[in-house]
Design a protein around this motif. Structure first.
Motif, short mmCIF file in Angstrom:
data_model
loop_
_atom_site.label_atom_id
_atom_site.label_comp_id
_atom_site.label_asym_id
_atom_site.label_seq_id
_atom_site.Cartn_x
_atom_site.Cartn_y
_atom_site.Cartn_z
N LEU A 1 2.80 -2.92 -9.86
CA LEU A 1 2.72 -3.30 -8.45
C LEU A 1 1.51 -4.21 -8.21
O LEU A 1 1.60 -5.22 -7.50
N GLN B 1 3.84 1.50 -1.34
CA GLN B 1 4.40 1.64 -2.68
C GLN B 1 3.37 2.16 -3.66
O GLN B 1 3.69 2.92 -4.56
N LEU B 2 2.11 1.77 -3.46
CA LEU B 2 1.06 2.28 -4.33
C LEU B 2 0.94 3.79 -4.20
O LEU B 2 0.53 4.47 -5.12
N LYS B 3 1.30 4.30 -3.02
CA LYS B 3 1.25 5.75 -2.83
C LYS B 3 2.49 6.43 -3.39
O LYS B 3 2.66 7.64 -3.25
N LYS C 1 2.38 1.66 -11.16
CA LYS C 1 1.45 1.18 -10.14
C LYS C 1 0.71 -0.07 -10.61
O LYS C 1 0.46 -0.97 -9.81
N SER D 1 -5.40 5.44 -4.21
CA SER D 1 -4.02 5.53 -4.70
C SER D 1 -3.94 5.35 -6.21
O SER D 1 -3.09 5.95 -6.86
N ILE D 2 -4.78 4.48 -6.75
CA ILE D 2 -4.74 4.25 -8.19
C ILE D 2 -6.16 4.27 -8.73
O ILE D 2 -7.12 4.14 -7.98
N ILE E 1 -9.43 1.97 -0.03
CA ILE E 1 -8.07 2.40 0.28
C ILE E 1 -7.22 2.37 -0.99
O ILE E 1 -6.44 3.29 -1.27
N ILE E 2 -7.42 1.32 -1.79
CA ILE E 2 -6.58 1.18 -2.99
C ILE E 2 -6.97 2.20 -4.05
O ILE E 2 -6.09 2.82 -4.66
N LEU F 1 0.83 -1.21 0.00
CA LEU F 1 0.00 0.00 0.00
C LEU F 1 0.86 1.26 0.00
O LEU F 1 0.52 2.25 -0.64
#
Lengths: 309, 443
Positions: free
Chosen positions: B6, A99-101, B3, B218-219, B214-215, A97
């Protein structure tokens, strides 16, 4: 200076309006409380700020620039509906999480270790999330929300699921983060924490903003000129000595105390000093305080007012 | 982009590390290898115990005609039926073949007594021998020399040869191509189902565990969806490759270990030999089998592997991508796997239709049904794959590929719209009307 500014945000879903021309501005390095009953549109507004959904109308400014996707790495968001991958290991998941940021892996690792140490959950790094208690999971979530040191933090009901000790830990952490230069938007029903933490508030009800301003100013605006006086040396009701223009709201005599207390409302534009002058010859005053409305009272009054409209 | 990588990495790693993945990866090749190995193994097994069959032949025609083999031992007896039956009970023989005397002509029926169900092999062997003998008798009766007959008997085999536009000829093997086509089609069908369902379950997991919000802070939801789809595709490819490698390893390992132990003549049978037409019962069949084996080997060698593998990979992946997006959309619309039923129908029906049509198409690979179903993107991965080994005009192939690419872009685009709304909807019973609204929402 405003770090974040939303002007005239409107969002309409197929059959209902979620937000109607809502504007807020959040000052840099302040804590901003976003209040409102369930279904008022708070979560929609927060999702718009996070760029999860786009508004139909209106403009968002972040640090003076129109808001774009790149800004989300400067935002940390702790949603109300939150969870973690249950089967994944805690550390691995936090790393993912972070790293996603946008943090690099070594940097994320370094910072996470620090935070895990601070919250005393380092021992859980290699455990699966499903083995953690709810409070422990919340700590992990809090850490991944702030680990990339965002300029703007958005907490949606951050204290639900925490025990009082951890609530305090969190409050201290939020204040410390603010003092270190971050700005916090804070959505909650918990009015106590609003009074304790927030500098500014906005109250949203039924998709519209119905109130906003500095907490102090709001309270002042809604004060009812009521004072509480603690005294002794007088038997019987104060009613007999009050002149017209004052209203006695109530008298209390607590069992174990020698003191009596009375609440008096000054009608019209009377001054507190005049009230004291009136009382002084008759009683000996131990304390004299203005009673300000609690945020809770203001919240309930305003929302009820809207309903009757 | 970084991302998405990831997300792909996470999807891939967590799945490949799962116990179920490891078990499936090991179990799959063992199952597949056993399909190759078991028959060989079984023939060896049955070699051990020969079945004793007592022959009570009242006609005397078949005396000494049944040949002892590894599997069957024949004893000839001359008693009456009752005592022979009694013996069968006492001696633990496998069966008693009773050929009753016939008054008029030649014997045409017999009874086989046994205390268990006689195996098909035994029955058909007995039948063949009797048939041959009776035929010889009849030939003799009508005065035809056996030699003459043998010279008349002819085995016809039709070789199909395809001539392409440049005039070069190529031997084709319809049966093998049909088998290969349907096999490839079924593989794609299974891959789409198994890994499509994994995509769906992954989305539901993210939704029910409430991590999704939450995810997506970020993306973009689209990145999350594509990352998941691609990650799972790579898990599927990994499993697939491991299956092929492991199956190959097991089969070769087994062959190496057992080649030395196999009896010489058994080996002979496995190697395609020249077909000698021998009249002797049993051996003729083996010769025929050898001939078939030779044809199959030739057929396997004749397959255009480059086209086959490349197009397989293409339809395998593109078909999966097309459906995976739809599975992701379903997952996003529901709160638990139990609620998926009503939305699964429109996705599974084209898949099931395509596998049914594929079976029809391999028999009629150039008809309009074959053409249309191998062009329409929802059915083309399976149906086109079934057609390819049988030879497809390049126009059809490229058209199908092109439409499939357009198709998967279209479903992904539609699915993404449903997905980004669906993942943030909690505790709401969703129906088709609701999903339609999500489709027409602006973001």
């Amino acid at each position: 200076m405003d770090l974040f500014k939303a002007s005239e945000i409107t969002k309409i879903y197929a059959n209902h309006t979620a937000l109607e021309k809502v504007s807020i501005s959040v000052q840099d390095q302040s804590i901003f409380g976003l209040l409102g009953p369930n279904g008022a549109g708070k979560t929609t507004l927060i999702r718009i700020i996070n760029q999860i959904i786009a508004p139909d109308e209106g403009q968002l400014l972040f640090n003076g620039e129109p808001m774009r996707q790149k800004h989300i790495s400067q935002i940390g968001y702790l949603p109300e509906e939150r969870g973690l991958y249950k089967k994944m290991k805690v550390g691995e998941q936090a790393l993912y999480l972070a790293q996603l940021k946008g943090l690099s892996k070594p940097e994320a690792m370094k910072r996470l270790k620090e935070w895990f140490g601070k919250f005393e959950i380092m021992a859980w790094w290699n455990r699966k999330v499903e083995e953690l208690s709810k409070g422990m999971q919340q700590k992990v979530q809090f850490i991944v929300t702030i680990v990339h040191e965002p300029r703007l933090l958005i907490f949606d009901e951050p204290f639900s699921g925490f025990d009082p000790i951890n609530v305090n830990l969190l409050k201290d952490e939020i204040l410390r983060i603010r003092d270190n230069g971050a700005t916090v938007i804070f959505s909650t029903h918990n009015m106590e924490s609003v009074e304790e933490l927030c500098d500014h508030i906005a109250l949203i009800d039924n998709s519209r903003k119905i109130l906003d301003g500095r907490v102090k100013d709001v309270k002042k605006a809604y004060k009812s000129n009521t004072f509480e006086v603690a005294f002794n040396g007088f038997y019987g009701s104060l009613k007999s000595i009050l002149k017209p223009g004052y209203e006695l709201l109530g008298e209390f005599h607590e069992k174990d105390e020698d003191l009596k207390r009375a609440r008096i409302k000054i009608l019209k534009d009377g001054e507190a000093n005049n009230l004291i002058k009136q009382l002084l010859p008759h009683i000996s005053i131990h304390s004299f305080t203005e009673i300000l409305p609690t945020m809770n009272e203001i919240f309930i009054t305003k929302v009820k007012e809207q309903k009757t409209k | 982009m970084k991302k998405i990588l990831l997300v792909i990495k996470r999807e891939y790693r967590t799945r490949v590390k799962k116990r179920s993945f490891i078990i499936m990866t090991i179990l799959g090749p063992i199952l597949m290898a056993s399909v190759f190995i078991l028959p060989v193994f079984l023939t060896q097994m049955s070699d051990g115990s020969a079945k004793t069959i007592v022959v009570l032949d009242e006609t005397g025609v078949f005396y000494g005609k049944f040949k002892n083999s590894d599997n069957m031992q024949f004893q000839y007896t001359v008693t009456d039926l009752e005592s022979a039956k009694e013996n069968l009970r006492q001696n633990d023989d496998y069966a008693l073949l009773y050929i009753p005397k016939t008054e008029v002509t030649v014997p045409t029926s017999a009874n086989l007594y046994s205390d268990r169900q006689p195996s098909i092999n035994v029955k058909s062997y007995l039948k063949n021998v009797m048939k041959k003998e009776v035929e010889l008798l009849k030939l003799a009766a009508s005065g035809i020399d056996e030699e003459v007959l043998r010279s008349i008997k002819t085995k016809i085999s039709i070789n199909t040869i395809k001539i392409d536009e440049s005039g070069s000829e190529e031997k084709t093997f319809t049966e093998v191509s049909m088998g290969l086509g349907i096999f490839a089609g079924i593989l794609i069908y299974m891959f789409i189902f198994i890994f499509g369902a994994q995509v769906m379950r992954g989305v539901i997991e993210e939704k029910t565990s409430r991590i999704v919000e939450i995810i997506v802070s970020s993306i973009k939801p689209f990145q999350l969806m594509m990352g998941k789809i691609i990650g799972i595709a790579m898990v599927g490819l990994t499993q697939f490759l491991l299956w092929i490698v492991l199956t190959f390893a097991i089969v070769t390992g087994f062959q190496l270990a057992f080649t030395n132990q196999l009896p010489k003549d058994e080996m002979q049978k496995m190697i395609p030999a020249n077909s000698q037409l021998t009249i002797e019962a049993g051996e003729e069949e083996i010769a025929e089998q050898d001939n078939d084996m030779a044809r199959i080997f030739e057929a396997i060698n004749s397959i255009n592997y480059e086209v086959m593998i490349l197009s397989f990979l293409f339809f395998f992946l593109a078909g999966y991508l097309l459906y995976a997006a739809l599975f992701a959309a379903i997952g996003s619309a529901v709160d638990s796997e139990a609620d998926t039923q009503q939305f699964m129908m429109p996705v599974t029906i084209p898949l099931i239709i395509s596998i049914v049509i594929a079976q029809f198409v391999i028999q009629n690979p150039d008809g309009p049904v074959a053409f249309w179903f191998s062009i329409i993107p929802l059915t083309s991965p399976v149906v086109m794959m079934a057609r390819i080994p049988l030879g497809v005009p390049y126009f059809d192939l490229y058209l199908s590929m092109g439409l499939l690419i357009i198709g998967f872009i279209a479903t992904t685009w539609l699915a993404a719209k449903i997905y980004r709304t669906g993942i943030l909807m909690y505790g709401k019973k969703v129906n088709y009307k609701e999903i339609w609204k999500w489709l027409i929402y602006k973001r």
